[in-house]
Write a protein that holds these residues in place. Structure first.
Motif, PDB file in Angstrom:
ATOM      1  N   GLN A 268       0.828  -1.209   0.000  1.00 38.81           N
ATOM      2  CA  GLN A 268       0.000   0.000   0.000  1.00 38.81           C
ATOM      3  C   GLN A 268       0.861   1.257   0.000  1.00 38.81           C
ATOM      4  O   GLN A 268       0.556   2.226  -0.700  1.00 38.81           O
ATOM      5  CB  GLN A 268      -0.932  -0.021   1.208  1.00 38.81           C
ATOM      6  CG  GLN A 268      -2.069  -1.027   1.068  1.00 38.81           C
ATOM      7  CD  GLN A 268      -2.886  -1.155   2.336  1.00 38.81           C
ATOM      8  OE1 GLN A 268      -3.686  -0.286   2.659  1.00 38.81           O
ATOM      9  NE2 GLN A 268      -2.672  -2.242   3.065  1.00 38.81           N
ATOM     10  N   ARG A 269       1.949   1.256   0.782  1.00 33.84           N
ATOM     11  CA  ARG A 269       2.827   2.432   0.768  1.00 33.84           C
ATOM     12  C   ARG A 269       3.471   2.608  -0.605  1.00 33.84           C
ATOM     13  O   ARG A 269       3.543   3.730  -1.121  1.00 33.84           O
ATOM     14  CB  ARG A 269       3.910   2.309   1.836  1.00 33.84           C
ATOM     15  CG  ARG A 269       4.859   3.506   1.821  1.00 33.84           C
ATOM     16  CD  ARG A 269       5.841   3.486   2.958  1.00 33.84           C
ATOM     17  NE  ARG A 269       6.730   2.331   2.906  1.00 33.84           N
ATOM     18  CZ  ARG A 269       7.629   2.061   3.850  1.00 33.84           C
ATOM     19  NH1 ARG A 269       7.729   2.846   4.919  1.00 33.84           N
ATOM     20  NH2 ARG A 269       8.410   1.005   3.747  1.00 33.84           N
ATOM     21  N   ALA A 270       3.948   1.506  -1.209  1.00 31.95           N
ATOM     22  CA  ALA A 270       4.595   1.609  -2.513  1.00 31.95           C
ATOM     23  C   ALA A 270       3.623   2.119  -3.572  1.00 31.95           C
ATOM     24  O   ALA A 270       3.988   2.946  -4.422  1.00 31.95           O
ATOM     25  CB  ALA A 270       5.157   0.243  -2.919  1.00 31.95           C
ATOM     26  N   LEU A 271       2.389   1.652  -3.538  1.00 32.73           N
ATOM     27  CA  LEU A 271       1.388   2.092  -4.513  1.00 32.73           C
ATOM     28  C   LEU A 271       0.971   3.537  -4.278  1.00 32.73           C
ATOM     29  O   LEU A 271       0.676   4.276  -5.216  1.00 32.73           O
ATOM     30  CB  LEU A 271       0.166   1.178  -4.449  1.00 32.73           C
ATOM     31  CG  LEU A 271       0.380  -0.257  -4.932  1.00 32.73           C
ATOM     32  CD1 LEU A 271      -0.785  -1.143  -4.505  1.00 32.73           C
ATOM     33  CD2 LEU A 271       0.557  -0.299  -6.446  1.00 32.73           C
ATOM     34  N   ARG A 272       0.965   3.928  -3.019  1.00 33.70           N
ATOM     35  CA  ARG A 272       0.539   5.276  -2.658  1.00 33.70           C
ATOM     36  C   ARG A 272       1.614   6.318  -2.969  1.00 33.70           C
ATOM     37  O   ARG A 272       1.320   7.415  -3.433  1.00 33.70           O
ATOM     38  CB  ARG A 272       0.219   5.283  -1.159  1.00 33.70           C
ATOM     39  CG  ARG A 272      -0.446   6.529  -0.639  1.00 33.70           C
ATOM     40  CD  ARG A 272      -0.887   6.322   0.801  1.00 33.70           C
ATOM     41  NE  ARG A 272       0.241   6.075   1.704  1.00 33.70           N
ATOM     42  CZ  ARG A 272       0.436   4.948   2.388  1.00 33.70           C
ATOM     43  NH1 ARG A 272      -0.415   3.956   2.268  1.00 33.70           N
ATOM     44  NH2 ARG A 272       1.470   4.813   3.203  1.00 33.70           N
ATOM     45  N   ASP A 273       2.871   5.948  -2.725  1.00 30.44           N
ATOM     46  CA  ASP A 273       3.948   6.943  -2.758  1.00 30.44           C
ATOM     47  C   ASP A 273       4.832   6.879  -3.994  1.00 30.44           C
ATOM     48  O   ASP A 273       5.628   7.788  -4.217  1.00 30.44           O
ATOM     49  CB  ASP A 273       4.850   6.787  -1.524  1.00 30.44           C
ATOM     50  CG  ASP A 273       4.093   7.023  -0.220  1.00 30.44           C
ATOM     51  OD1 ASP A 273       3.000   7.600  -0.269  1.00 30.44           O
ATOM     52  OD2 ASP A 273       4.607   6.616   0.833  1.00 30.44           O
ATOM     53  N   GLY A 274       4.751   5.830  -4.789  1.00 25.73           N
ATOM     54  CA  GLY A 274       5.660   5.691  -5.928  1.00 25.73           C
ATOM     55  C   GLY A 274       4.936   5.244  -7.175  1.00 25.73           C
ATOM     56  O   GLY A 274       3.708   5.132  -7.214  1.00 25.73           O
ATOM     57  N   ASP A 275       5.727   4.981  -8.220  1.00 29.82           N
ATOM     58  CA  ASP A 275       5.174   4.580  -9.512  1.00 29.82           C
ATOM     59  C   ASP A 275       5.612   3.174  -9.916  1.00 29.82           C
ATOM     60  O   ASP A 275       5.667   2.838 -11.093  1.00 29.82           O
ATOM     61  CB  ASP A 275       5.609   5.584 -10.597  1.00 29.82           C
ATOM     62  CG  ASP A 275       5.022   6.962 -10.362  1.00 29.82           C
ATOM     63  OD1 ASP A 275       3.816   7.040 -10.078  1.00 29.82           O
ATOM     64  OD2 ASP A 275       5.777   7.958 -10.447  1.00 29.82           O
TER      65      ASP A 275
END
Length: 325
Positions: A268-275
């Motif tokens: 969830q953090r990777a999807l929220r904060d990055g591409d």
């Protein structure tokens, strides 16, 4: 695993509480308070996670669904977990109790502050991202009482008084300082409460369990590894049966279920904060295919990875381009 995801998952591997706080974006938000003399009562409808702190004086707090009441003394903080109402009453003297409401500007606290015979209360709430709601709500009882009078609670008392000084003295930069002190106060409340109470099963109890820490560190430091129960038990120097039983008692879920939940928080953090591409993320987190990752993500979060990414990004506030006073 990509260097960025590996760095984020290992840089605080020895400090699991900080690591989880970072993932769920927890914030302690101060919303108001008051100072009052004589008999008084304050009532409020609440939701989510609410905290009430006794800066000075004494009071009695009751809440929906909680048996009895608790006595709040100077330095005490109570966290209400998903209750619908609370009532705090205090003060000495004759006559009926005066009803008081928290003030966003702390007007009464600025006027009479710590004068003798004054009761001073600061209140607020705990903000979390969607991923953190279930984690923290599960980890705390309906009412968590951190006692500031304990010998080991000096940091809690100090944090509370520094926060009160900022909200009453109206110094330059006070809004920023209040946000930072609100964060530190929440951290000290949880540290104090962990030392004083038996925690319910959940991640907060898990991160404080010394026997399970080696296994937890493995899962957090390298979540993409297909850890077996045997490997995790060996790290904790326990048999598989003893390890599985203790882990479930402490965390509320089996070890591999916790590992999957941890992977989903990282996702969830990777999807929220990055591409990062969904397929690459699936491989980094140990899934054999993008479809198996998407299935696991939807089971845990309730929507597909791409739908989650688009929704949370649409909900982010637009960046401010002006300065306001």
């Amino acid at each position: 695993m990509s260097p960025d995801l590996l760095r984020k998952s290992t840089e605080m591997a020895s400090d699991h509480l900080s690591e989880v706080f970072d993932l769920i974006e927890v914030r302690g938000v101060v919303s108001g308070g008051f100072a009052v003399r004589g008999p008084w009562v304050s009532r409020a409808a609440i939701e989510g996670l609410k905290f009430s702190a006794m800066v000075g004086g004494r009071a009695r707090l009751t809440a929906e669904g909680v048996d009895g009441s608790i006595e709040l003394e100077p330095g005490d903080v109570a966290i209400l977990n998903n209750r619908s109402w609370l009532e705090i009453e205090g003060g000495d003297g004759d006559g009926p109790r005066r009803e008081v409401m928290p003030e966003a500007d702390f007007r009464s606290a600025r006027q009479i502050g710590h004068d003798r015979g004054t009761d001073v209360v600061v209140g607020g709430h705990i903000d979390l991202n969607a991923a953190g709601q279930a984690l923290l709500l599960q980890a705390l009882p309906p009412l968590a009482h951190a006692r500031g009078s304990a010998a080991a609670a000096g940091n809690l008392r100090g944090s509370l008084h520094r926060l009160f000084d900022e909200v009453t003295e109206n110094r330059i930069g006070s809004a920023f300082a209040i946000r930072q002190h609100g964060q530190l106060l929440l951290l000290e409340v949880l540290r104090t409460y962990v030392d004083q109470a038996e925690l319910p099963p959940g991640w907060l109890r898990l991160v404080t369990d010394e026997r399970l820490r080696p296994a937890l560190s493995l899962m957090h430091a390298d979540p993409g590894t297909p850890w077996s129960l045997r490997e995790l038990a060996r790290a904790a120097a326990m048999s598989r049966t003893s390890f599985a039983g203790r882990f479930r008692t402490v965390a509320g879920v089996p070890p591999l279920a916790y590992l999957n939940r941890w992977r989903m928080l990282l996702a969830q953090r990777a999807l929220r904060d990055g591409d990062v591409r969904v397929g690459s993320l699936a491989a980094e987190l140990g899934y054999a295919s993008e479809s198996s990752f998407s299935t696991a993500f939807k089971q845990e979060v309730g929507e597909s990875p791409l739908r989650y990414r688009y929704r949370v990004r649409d909900e982010l506030p637009a960046p401010a381009n002006t300065l306001t006073t």
